[in-house]
Design a protein around this motif. Structure first.
Motif, short mmCIF file in Angstrom:
data_model
loop_
_atom_site.label_atom_id
_atom_site.label_comp_id
_atom_site.label_asym_id
_atom_site.label_seq_id
_atom_site.Cartn_x
_atom_site.Cartn_y
_atom_site.Cartn_z
N GLN A 61 6.91 32.35 -9.66
CA GLN A 61 5.97 31.98 -8.60
C GLN A 61 6.60 31.73 -7.24
O GLN A 61 5.86 31.65 -6.26
CB GLN A 61 5.23 30.71 -9.02
N LYS A 62 7.89 31.58 -7.13
CA LYS A 62 8.48 31.21 -5.86
C LYS A 62 8.63 32.43 -4.97
O LYS A 62 9.24 33.43 -5.35
CB LYS A 62 9.85 30.57 -6.08
N LEU A 63 8.07 32.36 -3.77
CA LEU A 63 8.18 33.42 -2.78
C LEU A 63 9.30 33.09 -1.81
O LEU A 63 9.32 32.01 -1.22
CB LEU A 63 6.88 33.56 -2.00
N VAL A 64 10.20 34.04 -1.62
CA VAL A 64 11.27 33.91 -0.62
C VAL A 64 10.95 34.87 0.51
O VAL A 64 10.81 36.07 0.28
CB VAL A 64 12.64 34.23 -1.23
N PHE A 65 10.83 34.33 1.73
CA PHE A 65 10.42 35.13 2.88
C PHE A 65 11.62 35.58 3.71
O PHE A 65 12.62 34.86 3.84
CB PHE A 65 9.48 34.33 3.78
N GLY A 66 11.48 36.77 4.31
CA GLY A 66 12.42 37.21 5.33
C GLY A 66 12.04 36.59 6.67
O GLY A 66 11.05 35.86 6.79
N GLU A 110 22.96 32.80 -3.44
CA GLU A 110 21.71 32.28 -2.85
C GLU A 110 20.74 33.44 -2.62
O GLU A 110 21.11 34.47 -2.08
CB GLU A 110 22.00 31.56 -1.54
N ASP A 111 19.48 33.24 -3.02
CA ASP A 111 18.46 34.27 -2.81
C ASP A 111 18.22 34.47 -1.33
O ASP A 111 18.12 33.50 -0.57
CB ASP A 111 17.16 33.85 -3.49
N ILE A 113 3.54 39.81 13.69
CA ILE A 113 4.79 39.63 12.95
C ILE A 113 4.55 40.13 11.54
O ILE A 113 3.56 39.76 10.90
CB ILE A 113 5.22 38.15 12.93
N TYR A 114 5.43 40.99 11.07
CA TYR A 114 5.31 41.53 9.71
C TYR A 114 6.36 40.84 8.84
O TYR A 114 7.56 40.86 9.14
CB TYR A 114 5.48 43.05 9.71
N LEU A 115 5.86 40.22 7.77
CA LEU A 115 6.73 39.43 6.89
C LEU A 115 6.90 40.14 5.56
O LEU A 115 5.94 40.64 4.97
CB LEU A 115 6.10 38.06 6.63
N CYS A 116 8.14 40.16 5.10
CA CYS A 116 8.46 40.65 3.77
C CYS A 116 8.79 39.44 2.91
O CYS A 116 9.46 38.49 3.38
CB CYS A 116 9.66 41.59 3.86
N ALA A 117 8.31 39.43 1.68
CA ALA A 117 8.60 38.30 0.78
C ALA A 117 8.82 38.84 -0.62
O ALA A 117 8.23 39.85 -1.01
CB ALA A 117 7.45 37.29 0.79
N VAL A 118 9.65 38.15 -1.36
CA VAL A 118 9.98 38.57 -2.73
C VAL A 118 9.70 37.43 -3.69
O VAL A 118 10.10 36.29 -3.42
CB VAL A 118 11.45 39.01 -2.82
N PHE A 119 9.04 37.75 -4.79
CA PHE A 119 8.86 36.76 -5.85
C PHE A 119 10.18 36.58 -6.59
O PHE A 119 10.72 37.53 -7.17
CB PHE A 119 7.79 37.20 -6.84
N GLN A 120 10.67 35.34 -6.56
CA GLN A 120 11.87 34.99 -7.31
C GLN A 120 11.39 34.23 -8.54
O GLN A 120 10.96 33.09 -8.44
CB GLN A 120 12.80 34.14 -6.44
N LEU A 124 9.55 49.61 9.35
CA LEU A 124 10.14 48.28 9.24
C LEU A 124 10.89 48.19 7.91
O LEU A 124 10.41 48.71 6.89
CB LEU A 124 9.06 47.20 9.30
N ASN A 125 12.02 47.51 7.94
CA ASN A 125 12.89 47.47 6.77
C ASN A 125 12.99 46.07 6.18
O ASN A 125 12.94 45.07 6.90
CB ASN A 125 14.30 47.93 7.15
N CYS A 126 13.18 46.03 4.87
CA CYS A 126 13.35 44.78 4.16
C CYS A 126 14.36 45.00 3.03
O CYS A 126 14.20 45.93 2.24
CB CYS A 126 12.02 44.31 3.59
N SER A 127 15.38 44.16 2.98
CA SER A 127 16.32 44.22 1.87
C SER A 127 16.39 42.85 1.22
O SER A 127 16.12 41.83 1.88
CB SER A 127 17.71 44.67 2.33
N TYR A 128 16.73 42.80 -0.05
CA TYR A 128 16.69 41.53 -0.75
C TYR A 128 17.80 41.39 -1.76
O TYR A 128 18.32 42.37 -2.28
CB TYR A 128 15.33 41.35 -1.45
N GLU A 129 18.18 40.13 -1.99
CA GLU A 129 19.08 39.75 -3.08
C GLU A 129 18.44 38.54 -3.72
O GLU A 129 18.54 37.43 -3.22
CB GLU A 129 20.46 39.37 -2.54
N VAL A 130 17.73 38.77 -4.79
CA VAL A 130 16.95 37.71 -5.43
C VAL A 130 17.14 37.81 -6.94
O VAL A 130 17.05 38.89 -7.52
CB VAL A 130 15.45 37.87 -5.08
N THR A 131 17.39 36.66 -7.56
CA THR A 131 17.48 36.64 -9.02
C THR A 131 16.07 36.70 -9.61
O THR A 131 15.11 36.23 -9.00
CB THR A 131 18.17 35.35 -9.49
N ASN A 132 15.97 37.29 -10.76
CA ASN A 132 14.67 37.40 -11.45
C ASN A 132 13.60 38.01 -10.57
O ASN A 132 12.49 37.48 -10.46
CB ASN A 132 14.21 36.02 -11.94
N PHE A 133 13.92 39.13 -9.96
CA PHE A 133 12.96 39.83 -9.10
C PHE A 133 11.72 40.19 -9.91
O PHE A 133 11.81 40.71 -11.02
CB PHE A 133 13.60 41.09 -8.53
#
Lengths: 110, 114
Positions: free
Chosen positions: A96-101, A1-2, A86-93, A21-30
């Motif tokens: 077009q799909k954004l996955v937010f922390g 799961e992303d 609030i600082y948000l990190c997001a990754v494009f999966q 501030l830190n952000c880590s991700y596990e996302v397919t098709n980054f």
């Protein structure tokens, strides 16, 4: 799961301090990683990072992506009370799909 | 940045009723999206609004509960149907100007369901 994980979830500092501030991700098709600042309702775009190791900078804010470590940091130097948000990190999966922390709630005390 | 407007900015509604939120974007926007942010939570994508066809919904969201229209390139609506207090959230419209662009967000609609 992303998933996108941010840390810390909450941070309280004094005006003038520097924060990271830190952000880590596990996302397919980054594709890219984005940082947003959310003060009331609407997230405001800060940075988009696509290439590893290249720092993006805007005034007192800077950010860098490490694709090997699947992570990014957002630095704010000489913090001001107006940086409280609030600082948000997001990754494009994919295209077009954004996955937010979960976000980091930053409070700057005078 | 893309210009995105949204209305209403906030509303308080009774359980069992429906609310339609409108989103207007500038002509450079190609893709439009709807997000939900529940209290104390981060943003979750509800669906991608497709022009002239049915929206593409994410897992956990269905058309009967969140019907979406996009009759033209620059306008979309999200309806929250048969509302319950659990639907109390901020609803956000976003858009981008192409596959390599970032996503820009509208000002959001704060919905409270009593």
């Amino acid at each position: 799961e992303d998933k996108v994980v941010q840390s810390p979830l909450s941070l309280v500092v004094h005006e003038g301090d520097t924060v990271t501030l830190n952000c880590s991700y596990e996302v397919t098709n980054f594709r890219s990683l984005l940082w947003y600042k959310q003060e009331k309702k609407a997230p405001t775009f800060l940075f988009m990072l696509t290439s590893s190791g290249i720092e993006k900078k805007s005034g007192r804010l800077s950010s860098i992506l490490d694709k090997k470590e699947l992570s990014s940091i957002l630095n704010i130097t000489a913090t001001q009370t107006g940086d409280s948000a609030i600082y948000l990190c997001a990754v494009f999966q994919g295209a077009q799909k954004l996955v937010f922390g979960q976000g980091t709630r930053l409070t700057i005390n005078p | 940045s893309a210009v995105i407007s949204q209305k209403p900015s906030r509303d308080i509604c009774q359980r069992g009723t429906s609310l339609t939120i409108q989103c207007q974007v500038d002509s450079q926007v190609t893709m439009m999206f709807w997000y939900r942010q529940q209290p104390g939570q981060s943003l979750t994508l509800i669906a991608t609004a497709n022009q002239g066809s049915e929206a593409t919904y994410e897992s956990g969201f269905v058309i009967d509960k969140f019907p979406i229209s996009r009759p033209n390139l620059t306008f979309s609506t999200l309806t929250v149907s048969n509302m319950s207090p659990e639907d109390s959230s901020i609803y956000l419209c976003s858009g981008d100007r192409g596959p390599t662009d970032t996503q820009y967000f509208g000002p959001g609609t704060r919905l409270t369901v009593l």
